[in-house]
Motif scaffolding. Structure first.
Motif, mmCIF file in Angstrom:
data_model
loop_
_atom_site.group_PDB
_atom_site.id
_atom_site.type_symbol
_atom_site.label_atom_id
_atom_site.label_comp_id
_atom_site.label_asym_id
_atom_site.label_seq_id
_atom_site.Cartn_x
_atom_site.Cartn_y
_atom_site.Cartn_z
ATOM 1 N N PHE A 13 0.846 -6.637 -3.047
ATOM 2 C CA PHE A 13 1.165 -7.900 -2.374
ATOM 3 C C PHE A 13 2.339 -8.615 -3.051
ATOM 4 N N LEU A 14 2.286 -8.735 -4.384
ATOM 5 C CA LEU A 14 3.314 -9.468 -5.126
ATOM 6 C C LEU A 14 4.645 -8.725 -5.159
ATOM 7 N N LYS A 15 4.602 -7.427 -4.905
ATOM 8 C CA LYS A 15 5.830 -6.621 -4.907
ATOM 9 C C LYS A 15 6.738 -7.025 -3.746
ATOM 10 N N LYS A 16 6.127 -7.545 -2.677
ATOM 11 C CA LYS A 16 6.888 -7.815 -1.450
ATOM 12 C C LYS A 16 6.877 -9.288 -1.041
ATOM 13 N N ASN A 17 6.088 -10.112 -1.719
ATOM 14 C CA ASN A 17 5.927 -11.492 -1.276
ATOM 15 C C ASN A 17 5.969 -12.471 -2.448
ATOM 16 N N LYS A 18 6.337 -13.697 -2.154
ATOM 17 C CA LYS A 18 6.309 -14.746 -3.161
ATOM 18 C C LYS A 18 4.867 -15.124 -3.455
ATOM 19 N N PRO A 19 4.556 -15.512 -4.694
ATOM 20 C CA PRO A 19 3.174 -15.828 -5.071
ATOM 21 C C PRO A 19 2.518 -16.898 -4.198
ATOM 22 N N GLU A 20 3.318 -17.916 -3.763
ATOM 23 C CA GLU A 20 2.715 -19.010 -2.996
ATOM 24 C C GLU A 20 2.198 -18.572 -1.625
ATOM 25 N N VAL A 21 2.627 -17.394 -1.148
ATOM 26 C CA VAL A 21 2.147 -16.876 0.139
ATOM 27 C C VAL A 21 0.650 -16.608 0.092
ATOM 28 N N VAL A 22 0.095 -16.446 -1.120
ATOM 29 C CA VAL A 22 -1.324 -16.126 -1.259
ATOM 30 C C VAL A 22 -2.211 -17.171 -0.579
ATOM 31 N N HIS A 23 -1.730 -18.412 -0.486
ATOM 32 C CA HIS A 23 -2.518 -19.476 0.141
ATOM 33 C C HIS A 23 -2.613 -19.325 1.661
ATOM 34 N N LEU A 24 -1.786 -18.469 2.242
ATOM 35 C CA LEU A 24 -1.804 -18.262 3.689
ATOM 36 C C LEU A 24 -2.800 -17.183 4.112
ATOM 37 N N LEU A 25 -3.235 -16.352 3.167
ATOM 38 C CA LEU A 25 -4.007 -15.158 3.509
ATOM 39 C C LEU A 25 -5.389 -15.470 4.081
#
Length: 233
Positions: free
Chosen positions: A166-178
């Motif tokens: 996940f972190l390889k392709k996305n910014k860390p803050e995107v985790v809140h959208l999951l």
């Protein structure tokens, strides 16, 4: 008692320490932020000199209970402190003058330039990139992602492997959208089942992440009637 005010950043509401805490633990958390010193304090006790830094304070379970107010017990305080330590929100140690509590990421909550400068001076102006706060952020992201991963109905691997992908392709803050996106998709697929419409299988989690499925939109469902027909005898 210190005068003045503290900052309460909106980012707190997205953190596991807030989202998964009981009402009592939230009261204790805010109380701890209010009790912490905003600048260096010194005092003498039994002939010895003591000092607390910004984000630290000397206290006791009873003092926290009293400051938190009605409805908070000693057991509430003890349980909250143990939980907050596991989430690396704070540390505590016993001294001759009492229990010293340190809010680990005090600077990030208060965004105090003066405090940040004091921290830099205390460590000899070393590079602050791999610091404790970075570790706290990584831990929180891992906790949030793992909660999402465990709730995901499709095939999945271990948290470390999936998080790395996940972190390889996305910014860390995107985790809140999951998690909100997952809840939306679960609800949509439940509606498909109720309407008698074909319901696609869940992708494996790696594919779901690689396709950025948290951005997907769902079409409107054409509901079909499933009322039983009455046949003439």
């Amino acid at each position: 008692m210190e005068e003045g005010w503290i900052k309460l950043h909106r980012m707190l509401k997205n953190k596991p320490i807030w989202r998964t805490s009981t009402p009592e633990q939230k009261v204790i958390l805010i109380t701890i932020l209010l009790m912490a010193n905003h600048k260096v304090n010194e005092w003498e006790w039994k002939g010895e000199r003591f000092e607390v830094k910004p984000g630290e304070f000397v206290t006791s379970l009873e003092s926290i209970k009293n400051e938190a107010g009605k409805g908070i017990s000693i057991q509430n305080v003890r349980s909250a402190l143990n939980r907050f330590k596991k989430l690396e929100f704070l540390t505590e140690k016993s001294t001759k003058s009492g229990r010293v509590i340190t809010v680990c990421n005090w600077e990030s909550y208060q965004d105090n330039k003066e405090v940040v400068q004091q921290r830099k001076q205390q460590i000899g102006n070393k590079d602050l990139t791999p610091n404790k706060n970075d570790k706290n952020v990584r831990t929180e992201i891992s906790v949030i992602f793992d909660q999402f991963r465990k709730a995901y109905p499709g095939t999945k691997r271990g948290n470390e492997v999936e998080l790395k992908n996940f972190l390889k392709k996305n910014k860390p803050e995107v985790v809140h959208l999951l998690f909100p996106a997952l809840q939306k998709e679960i609800s949509y697929k439940d509606d498909l089942t109720k309407s008698g419409t074909f319901r696609p299988e869940w992708k494996n989690l790696k594919t779901w992440i690689n396709n950025q499925c948290w951005t997907q939109e769902f079409p409107e469902i054409n509901k079909q009637s499933h009322e039983p027909s009455i046949q003439a005898i």
